[in-house]
Write an enzyme that holds these catalytic residues in place. Structure first.
Site, short mmCIF file in Angstrom:
data_model
loop_
_atom_site.label_atom_id
_atom_site.label_comp_id
_atom_site.label_asym_id
_atom_site.label_seq_id
_atom_site.Cartn_x
_atom_site.Cartn_y
_atom_site.Cartn_z
N PHE B 113 0.87 -1.18 0.00
CA PHE B 113 0.00 0.00 0.00
C PHE B 113 0.91 1.23 0.00
CE2 PHE B 113 -4.59 0.82 1.42
CZ PHE B 113 -5.12 -0.06 0.51
N GLN B 233 -8.06 14.47 4.23
CA GLN B 233 -7.45 13.69 3.16
C GLN B 233 -8.35 13.62 1.94
OE1 GLN B 233 -6.66 9.17 3.46
NE2 GLN B 233 -4.66 10.16 3.38
N HIS B 235 -8.74 11.59 -1.42
CA HIS B 235 -8.25 10.34 -2.00
C HIS B 235 -8.09 10.52 -3.51
CE1 HIS B 235 -7.86 6.15 -3.08
NE2 HIS B 235 -7.80 5.83 -1.79
N LEU B 245 -15.30 5.29 -4.08
CA LEU B 245 -13.86 5.06 -4.02
C LEU B 245 -13.41 3.87 -4.87
CD1 LEU B 245 -11.19 5.76 -2.36
CD2 LEU B 245 -11.78 3.73 -1.05
N GLU B 248 -7.05 2.01 -3.17
CA GLU B 248 -5.62 2.09 -3.40
C GLU B 248 -5.05 0.71 -3.72
OE1 GLU B 248 -3.73 4.80 -0.80
OE2 GLU B 248 -2.00 3.50 -0.53
N ARG B 281 -0.99 9.52 -0.44
CA ARG B 281 -2.21 9.99 -1.10
C ARG B 281 -2.22 11.47 -1.44
NH1 ARG B 281 -6.63 6.40 2.25
NH2 ARG B 281 -5.97 4.48 1.23
N HIS B 346 -12.04 12.24 1.58
CA HIS B 346 -12.03 10.85 1.97
C HIS B 346 -11.98 10.64 3.48
CE1 HIS B 346 -11.40 6.60 1.59
NE2 HIS B 346 -10.18 6.63 2.09
N ARG B 381 -2.97 10.62 6.53
CA ARG B 381 -3.13 9.23 6.93
C ARG B 381 -2.63 8.30 5.84
NH1 ARG B 381 -6.94 5.01 6.11
NH2 ARG B 381 -8.37 6.31 4.92
C1 LIG Z 1 -14.81 4.27 0.85
C2 LIG Z 1 -13.83 4.17 1.99
C3 LIG Z 1 -12.82 3.23 1.94
C4 LIG Z 1 -11.91 3.11 3.00
N1 LIG Z 1 -10.93 2.16 2.93
C5 LIG Z 1 -10.09 2.01 3.99
C6 LIG Z 1 -9.11 0.98 3.99
O1 LIG Z 1 -9.00 0.18 3.06
N2 LIG Z 1 -8.29 0.86 5.05
C7 LIG Z 1 -8.38 1.70 6.12
O2 LIG Z 1 -7.62 1.54 7.05
N3 LIG Z 1 -9.31 2.68 6.14
C8 LIG Z 1 -10.17 2.86 5.11
N4 LIG Z 1 -11.10 3.86 5.14
C9 LIG Z 1 -11.28 4.66 6.35
C10 LIG Z 1 -12.07 3.89 7.39
O3 LIG Z 1 -12.92 2.97 6.76
C11 LIG Z 1 -12.94 4.81 8.24
O4 LIG Z 1 -12.17 5.83 8.76
C12 LIG Z 1 -13.53 4.02 9.39
O5 LIG Z 1 -14.23 2.90 8.91
C13 LIG Z 1 -14.43 4.83 10.27
O6 LIG Z 1 -14.96 3.97 11.26
P1 LIG Z 1 -15.73 4.52 12.52
O7 LIG Z 1 -16.09 3.35 13.34
O8 LIG Z 1 -14.96 5.62 13.14
O9 LIG Z 1 -17.04 5.19 11.88
P2 LIG Z 1 -18.25 4.58 11.03
O10 LIG Z 1 -18.02 3.21 10.57
O11 LIG Z 1 -18.62 5.61 10.02
O12 LIG Z 1 -19.40 4.48 12.09
C14 LIG Z 1 -19.99 5.61 12.66
C15 LIG Z 1 -21.11 5.14 13.55
O13 LIG Z 1 -21.58 6.22 14.32
C16 LIG Z 1 -22.98 6.27 14.30
N5 LIG Z 1 -23.37 7.66 14.52
C17 LIG Z 1 -22.90 8.77 13.91
N6 LIG Z 1 -23.49 9.87 14.41
C18 LIG Z 1 -24.33 9.44 15.38
C19 LIG Z 1 -25.21 10.10 16.26
N7 LIG Z 1 -25.37 11.43 16.25
N8 LIG Z 1 -25.94 9.35 17.13
C20 LIG Z 1 -25.82 7.99 17.14
N9 LIG Z 1 -24.98 7.33 16.32
C21 LIG Z 1 -24.25 8.05 15.46
C22 LIG Z 1 -23.38 5.66 12.99
O14 LIG Z 1 -24.65 5.09 13.07
C23 LIG Z 1 -22.31 4.60 12.80
O15 LIG Z 1 -22.72 3.40 13.42
C24 LIG Z 1 -12.01 3.99 4.09
C25 LIG Z 1 -13.02 4.94 4.13
C26 LIG Z 1 -13.92 5.04 3.09
C27 LIG Z 1 -14.97 6.10 3.14
#
Ligand SMILES: Cc1cc2nc3c(=O)[nH]c(=O)nc-3n(C[C@H](O)[C@H](O)[C@H](O)COP(=O)(O)OP(=O)(O)OC[C@H]3O[C@@H](n4cnc5c(N)ncnc54)[C@H](O)[C@@H]3O)c2cc1C
Ligand code: SF4
Ligand code: FES
Lengths: 300, 627
Positions: B113, B233, B235, B245, B248, B281, B346, B381
């Site tokens: 990566f 960031q 992407h 997306l 990568e 990136r 991103h 990142r």
């Molecule tokens: C398309 C894409 C591809 C990616 N690929 C990679 C990768 O290959 N490798 C890598 O390391 N990272 C990757 N990332 C980054 C990574 O996936 C994210 O940063 C990460 O998944 C975020 O996880 P999280 O648990 O913080 O939030 P999320 O999974 O977004 O979860 C947020 C949670 O909070 C809840 N929530 C939000 N607001 C409220 C509220 N007010 N009240 C109650 N609940 C709420 C939602 O319901 C949800 O359950 C990628 C990101 C994207 C967008």
């Protein structure tokens, strides 16, 4: 029943007539200029849309949406609302719904989040078939009229939102979590899995819990106790995973062989046809039936 | 009022991991989430999880790569916690049954990566996040952890001492979307925010529609400083029409970027002579836009990403999901043609300030995952570093909140003796917009029990009524706000404000940043804030009122957009993802420090805190970052 929605409101005028918190008028900022231009463009679009109404040109679609709200007057009786939506290249049914909501009626209610067919929020009944709104190109429907309804065979909460509780209960009834007799001892010790076995379970792991399959299934519609295709597929995902071991597999076979399990399936393929993740559900169910026969023979 | 030991807000990867850890440490846990857990945006992650698992790899190398990738704005204790504990957490996922891709010998597969010195990105096809999310949710089901799904958290119940460092968080207020009821949740030991990204600040983003920065905005308004918000960031490979997306992983497997003249510009125009397409990136995003700006873009908008030469077998084996995405969302067959790609918002490197246990300066309040800033990503990142962050810091915060940790943190939170006041850089006032007095209190959601500036509505009650009183008071404040929004007759729809905001952010606070544009954005945001004073919720229903939810989300977007822009204007240097036209060099003498923003009850103030470059047994000396 069909009602025509009102023309878009002149919200811009309203904003201007409301007293501003800022005391003195300021010269137009670049942002204001852009917004004015945008408002002009929007007005132009609306005019065009209005003109296009009687005779639908290539660039507008008619969106007919199911409406229902248990507590709002005028909506307690289910009805369809019609929206004229300017068509743009690449527009999905979800885009069209968002456009209808954000420009015409902010009470139009539907679930959505990822816009890319991974969150499973927007399984809908679109022109007579279960599909994900975000994955369905309007152009591919080959029709100027797009009719959107909530998933059949599920209780409607409001508009396009259905109650998913029953679906979740079924998913959770199959012990949908990895279990094995021997866990590795070391902290950094992985369980090995052959690439072939991983390939075997690959399609089954793609499920996004959208509920489209369950909604399409006649057996599930008639009988709430039937586990349904998604839950059985979940069971398949674990039963076929070599890392769980033989004892666990037997336990899993017992679970899906019960009265409301695999034997209810009549191989109609409706679930397989609608699954947005192309999971060969019927095949998986058939395979479990074969496995069940095999393991029963063993005990005889 | 409902009561638990630990309340986790959000059920993506970070929240699920935190809930499991807290429960394993003996706490009575509830998760409150606006989406059902499996709908969280973690499910969209494609590429993989960085973990130093193999012979020849070493977590110290991963730490070094991460620090370099961060352009020396990461905090070493957090970076080291991430890289040291990622192998354990990654194998833990495997032990929970996650369907990683496998090598011939049956081990989990890893791939190269961007920005990594070893191919340590552990993956499950091009759907790693989907597998990770579902695997963790399965463990939550197994453990019978209570999940309130489709409950929207609107406010934190934080006590009202003058200094944020003296305040305590006693719970949250949540709105049951299906029934339209507002309820208090009291947390005896801790509240863990895991609300994910804020991509909806922009209109071209890989983030979900639900990624509205709620957690960041709520914590900020409750007094917690937010850190390095300008570090966004972009992407380099998103589909032009939707922002979806293209992982990568495509470049990791050997995909090549071409401009309209068929040049492999990463090399031919010298953007990254060593790593080419696999440079960091930020480097690739700028390179693409530079090509487009110099007339070498396709349709003046994008470049091409070509993977055809990898061959059908390899593509189907490792990148199959990419074929579906390109087909469904851009109508392109990746086996037959190159895919159009351009940069899109991103990831937010910044967020709620925490230490390396996820703890904030407010007692009992934690933040993990994308909404938090520990900081492991600093100014940029590395791909594959967010998913391990969810697992590592989710687990750490869960254990800490459950009282299972007695180690002192190296990273401090809140104002300390090394902090330095910042100057105001904004041409317009920031924070709460002037309100018509009758509406004050209803829309002025300060985020804690009662802003001291507004003694009229019962500022002292919180102290006397105890912890439960703090929650009760927060519930009352939310009832007032929701009632106000629902009852207000005339006004504008939040969608208008949201699109104004997205437009100015996309135009002015993007990959290339200029002083005048940033100032114009702040003016636009100010106007959007004023417009927001006139929003109404047209849908009168208590049942599943998404109009109301989206209206509240838009308020949160305003707060985070402003913070991003203020930080971007203040930081007059070029570091990581943050490029400034007038300041195109990294200024280590002046800027090895975090941008901090405090809400100050509605009048935000900037300040700074040095980055922590001292690790466990070594110091990370800033070096030139070239790829
Ligand atoms: C398309 C894409 C591809 C990616 N690929 C990679 C990768 O290959 N490798 C890598 O390391 N990272 C990757 N990332 C980054 C990574 O996936 C994210 O940063 C990460 O998944 C975020 O996880 P999280 O648990 O913080 O939030 P999320 O999974 O977004 O979860 C947020 C949670 O909070 C809840 N929530 C939000 N607001 C409220 C509220 N007010 N009240 C109650 N609940 C709420 C939602 O319901 C949800 O359950 C990628 C990101 C994207 C967008
Ligand atoms: S099996 Fe397919 S149709 Fe059924 S819930 Fe899963 S993804 Fe949806
Ligand atoms: S919006 Fe997520 S599946 Fe369609």
């Amino acid at each position: 029943m069909s009602t025509q929605t009102e023309p878009p409101e002149q919200t811009d005028d309203e904003t201007e007539s409301t007293p501003e918190a800022e005391p003195e008028p300021e010269p137009r900022s670049p942002g204001q200029r852009r917004r004015d231009e945008k408002a002009a463009r929007a007005a132009e679009r609306d005019r065009e849309a209005a003109e296009a109404e009687p005779d639908l040109g290539d660039d507008a679609i008619t969106l007919k949406v199911f409406r229902y709200d248990p507590e709002v007057e005028g909506k307690t009786e289910p009805r369809f609302d019609t929206f004229q939506i300017p068509f743009t290249k690449g527009m999905t049914v979800l885009d069209a719904l968002i456009e209808a909501r954000d420009t015409y009626d902010s009470s139009l209610t539907f679930r959505h989040s990822c816009r890319q067919a991974v969150c499973g929020s927007d399984a809908l009944f679109i022109n007579g078939r279960q599909r994900l709104g975000c994955q369905t190109q309007v152009a591919d429907l080959d029709s100027d009229v797009v009719r959107v309804e909530p998933l059949p065979h599920q209780d409607v909460v409001k508009d396009l939102v259905v109650d998913m509780e029953h679906f979740y209960d079924q998913m959770e009834a199959v012990e949908p979590y990895f279990q094995t007799d021997e866990t590795p001892d070391g902290e950094l010790e992985e369980q090995f899995q052959t690439p072939e076995n991983r390939e075997e379970i690959k399609m089954s792991t793609r499920c996004i819990w959208c509920g489209a399959c369950m909604s399409s299934c006649n057996i599930a519609a008639d009988d709430n106790a039937y586990l349904g295709p998604a839950a059985i597929n979940k069971a398949y995902r674990f039963a076929m995973d070599e890392r769980e071991g033989e004892n666990m597999k037997e336990h899993r076979m017992e679970l899906i062989e019960q009265e409301n399990g695999v034997w209810r399936c009549q191989t109609q393929f409706s679930c397989t046809n609608v699954c947005p993740k192309d999971i060969p559900l019927t095949e998986h169910i058939q395979e479990l039936k074969r496995e069940a026969v095999k393991s029963n023979l063993k005990f005889w | 009022m409902r009561e638990y030991d630990v309340i986790v807000v959000g059920a993506g990867g970070a929240g699920l991991r935190a809930a499991i850890a807290a429960q394993e440490a003996g706490a009575d846990v509830a998760m409150v989430t606006k989406l059902h857990p499996v709908r969280s945006h973690t499910g969209a992650a494609e590429g993989g999880i960085n973990a130093a698992l193999r012979e020849g790899d070493d977590w110290h190398d991963h730490a070094y790569d991460t620090m370099k990738g961060s352009d020396y704005l990461g905090d070493a204790p957090a970076v080291e916690a991430l890289t040291r504990e990622s192998p354990k957490e990654t194998i833990q996922l495997e032990n929970w049954g996650m369907a990683f891709s496998r090598d011939e010998d049956g081990q989990v597969s890893q791939r190269p990566f961007g920005g990594l010195s070893f191919p340590r990105t552990t993956y499950a096809g091009a759907e790693t996040g989907h597998h990770m999310l579902h695997t963790m949710y399965e463990q939550v089901v197994k453990r019978g952890i209570e999940v309130y799904d489709e409950w929207y958290v609107t406010r934190l119940a934080v006590s009202d001492e003058d200094e944020p460092e003296e305040r305590d968080c006693h719970g949250v207020v949540a709105y049951d979307i299906k029934r339209g009821e507002i309820e208090g949740f009291r947390a005896r030991d801790g509240v863990i925010l895991a609300t994910g990204g804020l991509g909806q600040v922009y209109d071209h983003t890989t983030n979900a529609i639900a990624n509205t920065g709620d957690g960041v905005a709520m914590a900020y308004r409750a007094g917690v400083p937010i850190e390095d918000m300008e570090m966004i960031q972009f992407h380099p490979t998103t589909l032009p029409s939707t922002g979806v997306l293209i992982s990568e992983g495509v470049r990791g497997e050997g995909g090549i970027l071409y401009n309209s003249e068929g040049e492999r510009f990463m090399f031919e125009h010298g953007y990254a002579n060593n790593d080419g397409e696999l440079a960091s990136r930020d480097v690739v995003s700028r390179a693409e836009l530079n090509e487009v700006n110099n007339g070498r873009g396709i349709e003046d908008e994008y470049v091409h990403l070509d993977m055809r030469h990898l061959g059908e077998d390899r593509i189907l084996d490792r990148l199959e999901n990419i074929l579906h995405l390109a087909e469904d969302f851009e109508g392109v067959d990746g086996l037959e043609e190159p895919m159009p790609v351009k940069p899109g918002q991103h990831y937010a490197m910044g967020g709620i300030e925490t230490d390396e246990w996820g703890a904030t300066c407010v007692g009992g309040l934690y933040a993990v995952g994308e909404c938090a800033c520990a900081s492991v990503h600093g100014a940029n990142r590395l791909g594959g570093n967010a998913l391990p962050e969810l697992a590592v810091f989710g687990a750490r915060a869960g254990r800490h909140a459950a009282g299972d940790v007695d180690e002192e943190a190296e990273i401090t939170t809140g104002w300390d003796e090394d902090s330095e006041e910042g100057e105001n850089v904004s041409p317009v006032p920031l924070g709460e917009a002037g309100l018509p007095s009758a509406e004050k209190g209803a829309l002025a959601d300060g985020g804690r029990s009662s802003p001291p500036t507004d003694a009229a509505d019962g500022g002292a009650a919180a102290e006397s009524a105890g912890d439960a009183g703090v929650v009760e008071e927060a519930v009352q404040a939310e009832r007032t706000r929701v009632h106000y929004l629902l009852e207000k007759e005339e006004g504008i729809n939040h969608a208008e404000v949201r699109s104004e905001l997205q437009e100015t952010m996309t135009e002015n606070v993007n990959v290339f940043r200029e002083e005048d544009a940033l100032k114009a954005a702040l003016e636009d945001i100010r106007e959007a804030r004023q417009d927001y004073q006139h929003v109404t919720v047209e849908d009168p229903s208590r049942t599943y009122n998404t109009d109301l939810i989206h209206t509240i989300e838009t308020r949160n977007l305003l707060d985070v957009a402003e913070a991003i822009t203020v930080g971007a204007l203040a930081r007059d240097e070029f570091r990581g993802a943050h490029w400034r036209k007038e300041h195109q060099e990294r200024k280590d003498d002046e800027w090895l420090k975090h941008t901090m923003l405090s809400w100050n009850d509605g009048s935000p103030g900037l300040w700074y805190k040095p980055a922590v470059l001292e690790g466990e047994d070594k110091s990370y000396e800033p070096k030139e970052r070239s790829y």
